[in-house]
Design a protein around this motif. Structure first.
Motif, PDB file in Angstrom:
ATOM      1  N   VAL A 299       1.094  -1.393  -0.099  1.00 49.01           N
ATOM      2  CA  VAL A 299      -0.235  -0.433  -0.049  1.00 49.01           C
ATOM      3  C   VAL A 299       0.955   0.964   0.172  1.00 49.01           C
ATOM      4  N   GLU A 300       0.993   2.118  -1.065  1.00 50.96           N
ATOM      5  CA  GLU A 300       0.637   3.784  -0.599  1.00 50.96           C
ATOM      6  C   GLU A 300       1.208   4.091   0.315  1.00 50.96           C
ATOM      7  N   PRO A 301       1.502   5.379   0.517  1.00 45.70           N
ATOM      8  CA  PRO A 301       0.900   6.440   1.656  1.00 45.70           C
ATOM      9  C   PRO A 301      -0.090   6.587   1.876  1.00 45.70           C
ATOM     10  N   TYR A 302      -0.972   7.045   2.351  1.00 51.34           N
ATOM     11  CA  TYR A 302      -2.514   6.877   2.635  1.00 51.34           C
ATOM     12  C   TYR A 302      -2.206   8.761   3.085  1.00 51.34           C
ATOM     13  N   VAL A 303      -1.129   9.382   2.828  1.00 49.94           N
ATOM     14  CA  VAL A 303      -0.826  10.614   3.743  1.00 49.94           C
ATOM     15  C   VAL A 303      -1.917  11.489   3.198  1.00 49.94           C
ATOM     16  N   SER A 304      -2.428  11.901   2.189  1.00 52.24           N
ATOM     17  CA  SER A 304      -3.569  12.725   1.898  1.00 52.24           C
ATOM     18  C   SER A 304      -4.579  12.587   1.602  1.00 52.24           C
ATOM     19  N   ARG A 305      -5.163  11.192   2.029  1.00 48.35           N
ATOM     20  CA  ARG A 305      -6.087  11.100   2.384  1.00 48.35           C
ATOM     21  C   ARG A 305      -7.948  11.617   3.334  1.00 48.35           C
ATOM     22  N   PRO A 306      -8.587  12.275   2.793  1.00 47.40           N
ATOM     23  CA  PRO A 306      -9.479  13.389   3.613  1.00 47.40           C
ATOM     24  C   PRO A 306      -9.986  11.687   4.163  1.00 47.40           C
ATOM     25  N   ASP A 307     -10.031  10.970   4.355  1.00 46.24           N
ATOM     26  CA  ASP A 307     -10.606  10.344   5.712  1.00 46.24           C
ATOM     27  C   ASP A 307      -9.576  10.533   7.209  1.00 46.24           C
TER      28      ASP A 307
ATOM     29  N   ALA B  14       2.817  20.146  16.367  1.00 45.85           N
ATOM     30  CA  ALA B  14       2.529  17.472  15.521  1.00 45.85           C
ATOM     31  C   ALA B  14       4.512  17.535  15.318  1.00 45.85           C
ATOM     32  N   SER B  15       3.862  17.232  16.218  1.00 46.57           N
ATOM     33  CA  SER B  15       5.252  15.973  16.766  1.00 46.57           C
ATOM     34  C   SER B  15       5.742  14.619  16.056  1.00 46.57           C
ATOM     35  N   TYR B  16       6.682  14.525  14.832  1.00 48.48           N
ATOM     36  CA  TYR B  16       6.235  13.591  13.937  1.00 48.48           C
ATOM     37  C   TYR B  16       8.119  12.776  14.591  1.00 48.48           C
ATOM     38  N   HIS B  17       8.038  11.364  14.150  1.00 51.37           N
ATOM     39  CA  HIS B  17       9.280  10.941  14.835  1.00 51.37           C
ATOM     40  C   HIS B  17      10.413  11.545  13.496  1.00 51.37           C
TER      41      HIS B  17
ATOM     42  N   HIS C  94       9.928  14.002   5.126  1.00 52.65           N
ATOM     43  CA  HIS C  94      10.145  15.414   5.607  1.00 52.65           C
ATOM     44  C   HIS C  94       8.836  16.217   4.642  1.00 52.65           C
ATOM     45  N   CYS C  95       8.246  16.518   3.205  1.00 54.92           N
ATOM     46  CA  CYS C  95       7.519  16.927   3.125  1.00 54.92           C
ATOM     47  C   CYS C  95       6.084  15.969   3.586  1.00 54.92           C
ATOM     48  N   GLN C  96       5.926  14.642   3.249  1.00 56.50           N
ATOM     49  CA  GLN C  96       4.349  14.555   3.538  1.00 56.50           C
ATOM     50  C   GLN C  96       4.004  14.726   5.028  1.00 56.50           C
ATOM     51  N   CYS C  97       5.421  14.880   5.938  1.00 52.09           N
ATOM     52  CA  CYS C  97       4.814  15.529   7.074  1.00 52.09           C
ATOM     53  C   CYS C  97       4.208  16.943   7.523  1.00 52.09           C
ATOM     54  N   GLN C  98       5.159  17.916   6.282  1.00 53.31           N
ATOM     55  CA  GLN C  98       4.569  18.715   6.736  1.00 53.31           C
ATOM     56  C   GLN C  98       3.640  19.052   5.804  1.00 53.31           C
ATOM     57  N   LYS C  99       2.547  17.850   4.616  1.00 53.90           N
ATOM     58  CA  LYS C  99       1.737  18.182   4.414  1.00 53.90           C
ATOM     59  C   LYS C  99       0.979  17.396   5.434  1.00 53.90           C
ATOM     60  N   THR C 100       0.943  16.664   5.686  1.00 53.91           N
ATOM     61  CA  THR C 100      -0.170  16.012   6.738  1.00 53.91           C
ATOM     62  C   THR C 100      -0.560  17.610   7.805  1.00 53.91           C
ATOM     63  N   SER C 101       0.355  18.230   8.044  1.00 59.30           N
ATOM     64  CA  SER C 101       0.399  19.731   8.896  1.00 59.30           C
ATOM     65  C   SER C 101      -0.227  20.160   8.170  1.00 59.30           C
ATOM     66  N   ARG C 102      -0.183  20.703   6.748  1.00 60.44           N
ATOM     67  CA  ARG C 102      -1.301  22.209   6.735  1.00 60.44           C
ATOM     68  C   ARG C 102      -2.492  20.770   5.945  1.00 60.44           C
ATOM     69  N   LEU C 103      -2.617  19.955   5.999  1.00 65.39           N
ATOM     70  CA  LEU C 103      -4.293  19.210   5.689  1.00 65.39           C
ATOM     71  C   LEU C 103      -5.227  19.515   7.080  1.00 65.39           C
ATOM     72  N   LEU C 104      -4.560  18.903   7.997  1.00 63.98           N
ATOM     73  CA  LEU C 104      -5.054  19.301   9.702  1.00 63.98           C
ATOM     74  C   LEU C 104      -5.228  20.357   9.402  1.00 63.98           C
ATOM     75  N   ARG C 105      -4.858  21.310   9.560  1.00 67.48           N
ATOM     76  CA  ARG C 105      -5.168  22.706   9.805  1.00 67.48           C
ATOM     77  C   ARG C 105      -6.107  23.117   8.722  1.00 67.48           C
TER      78      ARG C 105
ATOM     79  N   VAL D 232       0.404  18.763  22.162  1.00 69.48           N
ATOM     80  CA  VAL D 232       0.703  18.222  20.982  1.00 69.48           C
ATOM     81  C   VAL D 232      -0.007  16.355  20.219  1.00 69.48           C
ATOM     82  N   ILE D 233      -0.080  16.796  19.004  1.00 74.10           N
ATOM     83  CA  ILE D 233      -0.005  15.333  18.629  1.00 74.10           C
ATOM     84  C   ILE D 233       0.436  15.060  17.820  1.00 74.10           C
ATOM     85  N   SER D 234       0.463  13.834  17.595  1.00 73.50           N
ATOM     86  CA  SER D 234       1.693  12.640  16.792  1.00 73.50           C
ATOM     87  C   SER D 234       1.247  11.711  15.678  1.00 73.50           C
ATOM     88  N   PRO D 235       0.602  12.907  14.501  1.00 66.71           N
ATOM     89  CA  PRO D 235      -0.052  12.930  13.314  1.00 66.71           C
ATOM     90  C   PRO D 235       1.595  10.813  12.241  1.00 66.71           C
TER      91      PRO D 235
END
Length: 347
Positions: free
Chosen positions: A179-187, A210-213, A227-238, A283-286
């Motif tokens: 399975v590919e990363p699901y970082v952008s999935r709306p659900d 938003a603290s990532y490993h 790194h880019c996908q973590c930044q994307k997660t934070s942006r989409l979450l916001r 603090v959250i750990s996405p």
């Protein structure tokens, strides 16, 4: 078990074909005693995806001073969070619960056409053992889901590596889809946002960290997209939360060694926030699908203490998605997207 159609009488029996759904988590020691911790740390820190130094340099250090001392300190930390009732780590308890919940949904969807199980990249149950069990049960096809929304070499890739090593030992290899990363999935993003809303009771904080490993910065420069996908997660979450820019800070934790890792470091950043007057933070750990040593002990221990020592007053950790029904539904949808053509839903 049955003999294949048109096969001679002496042909070995074959189990009816199934499709396997195999979820993979990082791993866990069998106990917090010295030898259990040493075995686990040795396997983890010997992985070239995790520490990519030359083995001629790294292994003498690892087998010497590191594995002599670190099992004691790591064992003490695990003891603080250990599930003593089940005699297992919280990561194992949660992954078992996730698997049971996913299996129940999968049965509703596909009946006995599928088999759901879980494995660990490090420790037990090992990827090799679970793969063998699934093949022996008749799984001719397997959807493999590493529980990492964001891709990274030391997480997603090494989980896939271990699966492929296991496949090398199979006489009759099943077909596999990773399975590919699901970082952008709306659900997935909505599930994260809903967990924040529940934890904060609908309030908008001045700062959500938003603290990532973490990982060495060098990996980013070599092309790792984490790194880019973590930044994307934070942006989409916001954006899903409807908050203005500047409320969510992206940071990285679990740094070790002397080289530069992805920055800012969480432990330093929360202390700086306290010094700047942000004395109430969450603090959250996405990047973690299950609460584990890095969240239950590191964030609620070392990182919380750094914040309080710098003048912070209120530190709130928002748990991982764990076995939340919305999270299990995300897993099912990811599986559904990857199982197409292999299994038809029950009518």
């Amino acid at each position: 078990m049955m003999r294949p159609t048109h096969a001679p009488a002496d042909h070995p029996s074959v189990k009816p074909a199934k499709t396997g759904i195999l979820i993979a988590n990082l791993g866990t020691p069998d106990g917090y005693d010295y030898w259990s911790m040493r075995r686990y740390l040795n396997e983890f820190l010997s992985d070239k995806r995790v520490v990519d130094l030359s083995k001629w340099i790294w292994q003498p250090l690892l087998q010497g001073v590191i594995l002599t001392r670190r099992p004691f300190s790591s064992g003490k930390n695990y003891k603080l969070i250990w599930n003593h009732e089940e005699n297992e780590s919280p990561l194992l308890t949660i992954t078992k619960s996730q698997t049971r919940a996913l299996a129940a949904l999968a049965e509703e969807e596909w009946g006995d056409q599928v088999m759901v199980d879980f494995c660990m990249r490090y420790g037990n149950p090992s990827t090799k053992d679970v793969l063998e069990r699934m093949v022996e049960a008749g799984c001719r096809r397997i959807v493999f889901l590493p529980l990492y929304p964001q891709y990274a070499g030391p997480t997603s890739a090494t989980a896939n590596d271990q699966l492929f090593r296991g496949l090398m030992e199979q006489t009759w290899q099943p077909a596999v889809r990773t399975v590919e990363p699901y970082v952008s999935r709306p659900d997935y993003i909505k599930a994260l946002a809903d967990s924040v809303r529940r934890a904060l009771d609908g309030k908008v904080p001045k700062k959500l960290v938003a603290s990532y490993h973490g990982m060495p910065k060098r990996y980013l420069m070599q092309g790792d997209p984490y790194h880019c996908q973590c930044q994307k997660t934070s942006r989409l979450l916001r954006e899903e939360l409807g908050w203005p820019e500047g409320i969510i800070d992206t940071t990285f934790q679990s740094v070790f060694g002397r080289e530069e890792w992805l920055k800012p470091y969480t432990v330093e950043h929360v202390a700086e926030l306290a010094k700047q007057g942000h004395t109430d933070i969450a603090v959250i750990s996405p990047a973690f699908s299950s609460d584990c040593i890095e969240t239950l002990e590191e964030i609620n221990g070392e990182i919380a203490e750094a914040f309080e020592e710098a003048g912070g007053h209120h530190f709130q950790y928002i748990p991982c998605l764990n076995d939340d029904p919305a999270h299990i539904r995300v897993m099912l949808e990811v599986i559904r997207d990857n199982i197409g053509g292999w299994v038809e839903p029950r009518s």
